[in-house]
Design an enzyme around this catalytic site. Structure first.
Site, PDB file in Angstrom:
ATOM      1  N   GLY A  70       3.268   6.135   9.123  1.00 33.41           N
ATOM      2  CA  GLY A  70       4.682   6.283   8.797  1.00 33.41           C
ATOM      3  C   GLY A  70       5.502   5.053   9.109  1.00 33.41           C
ATOM      4  O   GLY A  70       6.639   4.935   8.652  1.00 33.41           O
ATOM      5  N   SER A 103       4.379   2.043   8.285  1.00 29.21           N
ATOM      6  CA  SER A 103       3.972   1.045   7.288  1.00 29.21           C
ATOM      7  C   SER A 103       5.171   0.488   6.534  1.00 29.21           C
ATOM      8  O   SER A 103       6.093   1.223   6.172  1.00 29.21           O
ATOM      9  CB  SER A 103       3.002   1.674   6.293  1.00 29.21           C
ATOM     10  OG  SER A 103       1.756   1.914   6.883  1.00 29.21           O
ATOM     11  N   GLY A 104       5.122  -0.802   6.269  1.00 31.00           N
ATOM     12  CA  GLY A 104       6.193  -1.461   5.535  1.00 31.00           C
ATOM     13  C   GLY A 104       7.351  -1.900   6.387  1.00 31.00           C
ATOM     14  O   GLY A 104       8.200  -2.680   5.944  1.00 31.00           O
ATOM     15  N   HIS A 120       0.814  -1.222   0.000  1.00 32.82           N
ATOM     16  CA  HIS A 120       0.000   0.000   0.000  1.00 32.82           C
ATOM     17  C   HIS A 120       0.845   1.268   0.000  1.00 32.82           C
ATOM     18  O   HIS A 120       0.329   2.362  -0.256  1.00 32.82           O
ATOM     19  CB  HIS A 120      -0.981  -0.004   1.186  1.00 32.82           C
ATOM     20  CG  HIS A 120      -0.366   0.327   2.512  1.00 32.82           C
ATOM     21  ND1 HIS A 120      -0.016  -0.630   3.434  1.00 32.82           N
ATOM     22  CD2 HIS A 120      -0.060   1.512   3.076  1.00 32.82           C
ATOM     23  CE1 HIS A 120       0.474  -0.050   4.506  1.00 32.82           C
ATOM     24  NE2 HIS A 120       0.461   1.253   4.325  1.00 32.82           N
ATOM     25  N   ASP A 129      -0.668  -7.574   1.427  1.00 36.64           N
ATOM     26  CA  ASP A 129      -0.051  -6.245   1.501  1.00 36.64           C
ATOM     27  C   ASP A 129       1.451  -6.377   1.721  1.00 36.64           C
ATOM     28  O   ASP A 129       1.956  -6.163   2.827  1.00 36.64           O
ATOM     29  CB  ASP A 129      -0.705  -5.438   2.627  1.00 36.64           C
ATOM     30  CG  ASP A 129      -0.210  -4.009   2.690  1.00 36.64           C
ATOM     31  OD1 ASP A 129       0.278  -3.510   1.658  1.00 36.64           O
ATOM     32  OD2 ASP A 129      -0.301  -3.399   3.775  1.00 36.64           O
TER      33      ASP A 129
END
Length: 720
Positions: free
Chosen positions: A240, A242-243, A86, A138
């Site tokens: 922030g 994310s990932g 995403h 994701d």
């Protein structure tokens, strides 16, 4: 560090995606041995803190776009980074790899990048079945244009096999440069953050998400999703992050169990973070990096980890309850705080966390005229319930708009030592910005500022909230849109059980805060201005507008989600509403009514009318033009042609109106330019005659017999 994606207000009930997850067909003997992984250099970390030590997480990378940090990622091989899909898919379109760069070996993003280096991105790969974050899959792979330089601060993380099982309850760590909490960005120097999270089993996590919580949502977990966090919330990843990786230590190595994916807010109760589980995607990852030397490492799971406590599908589910807002009885507030300053009256405030008190900034006007801390802060004391000694104050933080905006008349005082909230004192709950206090909510007034207690200590100051339409249009502008649920209101308006003058009570020249009850939990909902003499305040400034500021300063205030969600049949509360429009001459569109005599009004509504209530009858065919929920004003035209505001509808009633006349003192003091007609300009009432009600009149306002009698006794007041 507390989530990364704020989901919209919808309920997700989703079916699994077929064919997304397969066990790897590769055998352990095919595992490459030339890449060491998951072994950082020895480095002490601040356990339970937030700042990570340099080199503690050498696989953590920062993904930049447009010159700034956007998402996190993890180095899994010299030429490959693992992140979340995403971060790179917008409106169904995969962004260009050339727009992204990867920063490796960085600890603080605002300082010398010692040992850090940058790599451009050659390609971004996402699974074919990824569409949006809540549907799963994701994850993304980034191929670097050139291999990373491995060093003590740049090392790859180990990846788990599809058959790898992490024991439920395992303590793992999430890292990133995301927000510390909702709407609270990481401050300079942007040091890498770490937070310890517990793995939750699928059944336990689904149990939490099956119970309506923040935004009144439930959610169906899908295969390949992993939950980590705590039922009580307060520790989480955030926007922030994310990932970024969620890593767990086994057999002396760190394995990446998950990829930070999404959440419902950050650190909210019964809403743990949702991560993409890495193990189920072993086959997909291997297929994408095939031919890279060296590739990612998938070490065998240590033997001792394979016999951990496995979770039963029938496991017990523990729902966390609010830790704030519990009072033994209304009016006895265990969060009540009195700030004592030399030479002045006590200032009443409220305890919002173990270490912070919220109070009106106007109590300390002499202390907020400059940016310097108060000179006599050492002499300040705070009195709390059930505490034998007073608390000392170490810090004073006024709201930046406190000196000119009455709605921002707030200040926070930090206690020198935190207090134990296991008993009294306790903290009050604060609402999130999207909190919607339902019309009819049961509320009480509590002392606020330098007011004195009521002369009658047994008075409980009961109130209930009026609808947002009534409150907004009374204090707002004609034709303005009413803030819908989920948007901070401009005002909160209470309706009181009785008036002070009628009860023979006086509340002195006090200020009040508004405490509202939801499912047995009290919220600090609003703060009021100085009232007029003995009158109670009619409108409060909502506290929820300032919740982000309170949370940012305190980093521990008890913000709590909405607990009551009964918006009425068919969700009429969520419909867009506006205040009444004007005609071309500036006069509100009128519906013709006539005002009943006080005697007849009493007869029709015997025993249920508050003092000072007016009753009206609609002209034939006019009643349908008046919206039941709109609380319209009652306007009358005098013989001189002047229009007079006679009353406001009582809680949305079409026939009952609260008279404006008795509020002349309060209105005059609040709005100095308001104009009142002399007594001779008031309507003339014919003699009341007998005090006895006509037969069958009481409570028969809707009957034909009553209507016939009403027409004989009416005094017409509104004309075309």
């Amino acid at each position: 560090m507390s989530q990364h994606l704020f989901l919209p207000l919808v309920i997700f009930v989703i079916s699994p995606i077929p064919g997304a997850f397969q066990d790897s067909a590769l055998s352990p003997t095919e595992e490459p041995e030339d890449l060491d992984c998951g072994r950082p250099e020895p480095s002490a970390r601040i356990m339970g803190g937030s700042d990570a030590q340099p080199g503690a997480w050498p696989w953590q990378v920062s993904l930049h776009q447009g010159g700034g940090h956007i998402c996190g990622g993890s180095l899994i091989a010299p030429s490959w980074v693992l992140s979340a899909a995403h971060c790179f898919v917008s409106n169904g379109t995969l962004e260009q790899a050339s727009e992204w760069s990867v920063l490796l070996g960085v600890h603080s993003q605002d300082g010398p990048l010692d040992g850090a280096h940058v790599r451009s991105v050659a390609a971004i790969l996402v699974p074919d079945n990824y569409s949006k974050v809540e549907l799963g899959a994701d994850l993304a792979l980034l191929r670097l244009t050139s291999p990373a330089k491995l060093s003590p601060t740049v090392r790859p993380i180990c990846l788990p096999r599809a058959s790898h099982r992490f024991a439920h309850g395992t303590a793992c760590w999430a890292t990133g440069w995301g927000d510390l909490q909702e709407e609270d960005p990481l401050p300079l120097p942007w040091v890498l953050q770490e937070v310890e999270l517990r793995l939750l089993g699928e059944a336990a996590c689904q149990c939490l998400y099956s119970r309506p919580g923040p935004f009144n949502l439930t959610f169906q977990l899908l295969p390949g999703m992993l939950c980590a966090g705590y039922a009580e919330g307060r520790r989480d990843t955030c926007q922030g992050d994310s990932g970024g990786p969620l890593v767990c230590k086994e057999g002396g190595r760190w394995f990446q169990a998950g990829i930070t994916s999404f959440g419902f807010g950050c650190g909210r109760r019964n809403r743990p973070g949702v991560f993409t589980a890495v193990g189920p995607y072993e086959t997909w990852i291997r297929e994408q990096v095939m031919g890279s030397e060296p590739g990612p490492a998938f070490p065998n799971q240590p033997q001792e980890s394979q016999t951990g406590p496995w979770e039963s599908r029938e496991e017990n589910c523990t729902i966390a309850l609010p830790e704030c807002g519990k009072a033994p009885r209304p009016g006895v507030w265990p969060w009540e705080a009195q700030v004592i300053m030399p030479g002045s009256r006590p200032c009443h405030g409220t305890l919002v966390s173990e270490s912070w008190v919220l109070a009106p900034a106007s109590c300390f006007l002499d202390s907020i005229t400059s940016d310097n801390p108060p000179r006599d802060l050492d002499a300040w004391r705070v009195l709390l319930p059930s505490r034998t000694r007073s608390e000392r104050v170490s810090r004073f933080v006024p709201h930046e708009n406190a000196t000119w905006d009455d709605a921002s008349d707030l200040a926070l005082l930090q206690l020198r030592a935190p207090v134990n909230l296991s008993a009294a004192p306790r903290a009050v709950c604060l609402p999130y910005p999207e909190h919607y206090f339902l019309p009819g909510s049961r509320c009480r007034l509590a002392l606020w500022g330098r007011g004195e207690p009521a002369l009658d200590p047994s008075a409980q100051l009961e109130a209930e909230l009026l609808g947002g339409w009534w409150c907004h249009c009374l204090y707002g502008h004609q034709g303005a849109s009413v803030p819908p649920p989920g948007h901070p209101p401009h005002r909160l308006c209470p309706y009181y059980q009785e008036e002070e003058e009628e009860a023979g009570r006086c509340w002195n020249d006090s200020r009040w805060s508004l405490m509202c009850l939801e499912e047995g939990t009290w919220f600090l909902a609003g703060i009021g201005d100085v009232s007029s003499g003995c009158l109670r305040p009619r409108a409060f400034s909502p506290v929820q507008t300032h919740s982000p500021w309170i949370s940012h300063v305190t980093r521990g205030a008890y913000l709590e989600d909405q607990l009551a969600w009964d918006w009425g049949p068919e969700g009429e509360e969520t419909e867009t509403q506006t205040c009444p429009p004007h005609t071309e001459h500036g006069v509100p569109i009128a519906t013709i009514v006539s005002i009943l005599t006080p005697r007849l009004c009493h007869c029709l509504y015997q025993g249920i009318l508050p003092p000072g209530t007016l009753c009206v009858l609609y002209a034939e065919g006019q009643e349908d033009r008046c919206e039941v929920t709109s609380a319209p004003p009652l306007l009358c035209q005098t013989e001189g042609g002047f229009w007079v505001l006679m009353g406001m509808a009582v809680r949305g009633s079409q026939e009952l109106f609260a008279a404006i006349g008795p509020e002349e003192a309060w209105i005059s003091q609040t709005v100095a330019e308001a104009h009142f007609l002399p007594p001779s300009g008031s309507p003339y009432w014919p003699p009341a005659g007998s005090d006895l009600c006509p037969p069958d009149m009481a409570g028969a306002s809707g009957s034909p017999q009553a209507a016939a009698l009403i027409l004989l006794l009416l005094t017409p007041l509104i004309q075309d």
